[in-house]
Write an enzyme that holds these catalytic residues in place. Structure first.
Site, mmCIF file in Angstrom:
data_model
loop_
_atom_site.group_PDB
_atom_site.id
_atom_site.type_symbol
_atom_site.label_atom_id
_atom_site.label_comp_id
_atom_site.label_asym_id
_atom_site.label_seq_id
_atom_site.Cartn_x
_atom_site.Cartn_y
_atom_site.Cartn_z
ATOM 1 N N GLY A 127 0.842 -1.185 0.000
ATOM 2 C CA GLY A 127 0.000 0.000 0.000
ATOM 3 C C GLY A 127 0.877 1.234 0.000
ATOM 4 O O GLY A 127 2.016 1.189 0.483
ATOM 5 N N GLN A 153 3.022 9.839 1.387
ATOM 6 C CA GLN A 153 4.294 9.116 1.322
ATOM 7 C C GLN A 153 5.107 9.467 0.086
ATOM 8 O O GLN A 153 6.260 9.039 -0.041
ATOM 9 C CB GLN A 153 4.054 7.609 1.363
ATOM 10 N N HIS A 162 -2.725 7.158 7.092
ATOM 11 C CA HIS A 162 -1.805 8.084 6.413
ATOM 12 C C HIS A 162 -2.554 9.323 5.908
ATOM 13 O O HIS A 162 -2.038 10.433 5.975
ATOM 14 C CB HIS A 162 -1.147 7.415 5.206
ATOM 15 N N CYS A 179 6.123 0.161 7.595
ATOM 16 C CA CYS A 179 5.733 1.279 6.733
ATOM 17 C C CYS A 179 6.914 1.680 5.858
ATOM 18 O O CYS A 179 8.047 1.781 6.350
ATOM 19 C CB CYS A 179 5.298 2.448 7.615
ATOM 20 N N LEU A 180 6.644 1.929 4.581
ATOM 21 C CA LEU A 180 7.711 2.335 3.664
ATOM 22 C C LEU A 180 8.350 3.651 4.100
ATOM 23 O O LEU A 180 9.507 3.911 3.794
ATOM 24 C CB LEU A 180 7.155 2.488 2.235
ATOM 25 N N HIS A 188 -4.124 1.104 7.837
ATOM 26 C CA HIS A 188 -2.809 1.766 7.798
ATOM 27 C C HIS A 188 -2.793 2.913 6.777
ATOM 28 O O HIS A 188 -2.343 4.026 7.069
ATOM 29 C CB HIS A 188 -1.751 0.704 7.456
ATOM 30 N N GLU A 189 -3.332 2.644 5.572
ATOM 31 C CA GLU A 189 -3.296 3.662 4.511
ATOM 32 C C GLU A 189 -4.298 4.792 4.788
ATOM 33 O O GLU A 189 -4.008 5.953 4.503
ATOM 34 C CB GLU A 189 -3.562 3.029 3.145
#
Ligand SMILES: [Zn+2]
Length: 163
Positions: free
Chosen positions: A46, A51, A134, A88-89, A130-131
Site C-alpha cells: 500500500g 508518502q 496516512h 511502513c515504507l 494503515h493507509e
C-alpha cells in the site's frame, strides 16, 4: 509512469490531515499509476499520497488480491481484533506488532470519482486501516505506547545511517 521518491519520517507532510481529492481527471489517473509503480518498486502492499510528499487523501493498494485506488477514504466499520506485525515504507519497513481490528470496511472513491465499498480481513484490513491513517496524518507507530514508538524510530534512524 515514474517512480516517485518516498517521503520518510519525520517529514511534516506525514503528520498532516490530507486535503480531499476533488478532481478526478487524467492527472489523477497518472498520479495513481505512479503511486502503484512506486509501491511495487519498494515492494510494499500500500502507498498513500503523503508518502510521496502530497498532502492528499489518496492511497493505492494491492494486498491479498485486493487491488484498488482509494480517494477520500473512510473506514465505515470494523470488527474483531488482530495482533500482528506491521511496517511502513516511510519508516524503512521496521516492523512492530500493532493491534488492529480483524475486519475493516472501506468507503472511498475510485479514480473516476465513483464511490465504492470494500470489506477486508486480516492483512488486507490492516492495509485499509494503515493507509487511511496516512490520509489522516497518522502513522502506525502512533498506535504504539511511547516507549515502543521511540524504539521503532531509533531503529529506523540507525538503519538509515548504515546505508
Ligand atoms: Zn505506511
Amino acid at each position: 509512469m515514474a517512480i516517485r521518491k518516498i517521503t520518510e519520517f519525520p517529514e511534516d507532510v506525514l503528520g498532516k490531515v490530507g486535503q480531499p481529492v476533488t478532481k478526478f481527471d487524467a492527472e489523477l489517473a497518472d498520479l495513481c499509476a505512479d503511486m502503484f509503480e512506486t509501491m511495487y518498486d519498494a515492494e510494499g502492499v500500500g502507498l498513500a499520497a503523503p508518502q510521496i510528499g502530497l498532502n492528499l487523501r489518496l492511497f493505492v493498494m494491492d494486498c491479498e488480491g485486493i487491488k484498488l485506488i482509494a480517494a477520500n477514504p473512510e473506514i465505515i466499520g470494523t470488527a474483531g481484533e488482530q495482533s500482528s506485525q506491521e511496517g511502513c515504507l516511510s519508516l524503512g519497513k521496521v516492523p512492530a506488532v500493532v493491534i488492529r481490528p480483524q475486519t475493516a470496511k472501506l468507503k472511498a472513491q475510485n479514480e473516476k470519482g465513483e464511490w465504492f465499498e470494500s470489506e477486508a480481513e486480516g492483512y488486507a484490513a490492516r492495509a485499509f486501516l494503515h493507509e487511511t491513517d496516512h490520509c489522516n496524518g497518522k502513522l502506525f507507530i502512533d498506535h504504539l505506547p511511547k516507549m515502543r514508538r521511540d524504539m521503532i524510530i531509533k531503529r529506523f534512524k540507525k538503519e538509515k545511517n548504515w546505508k
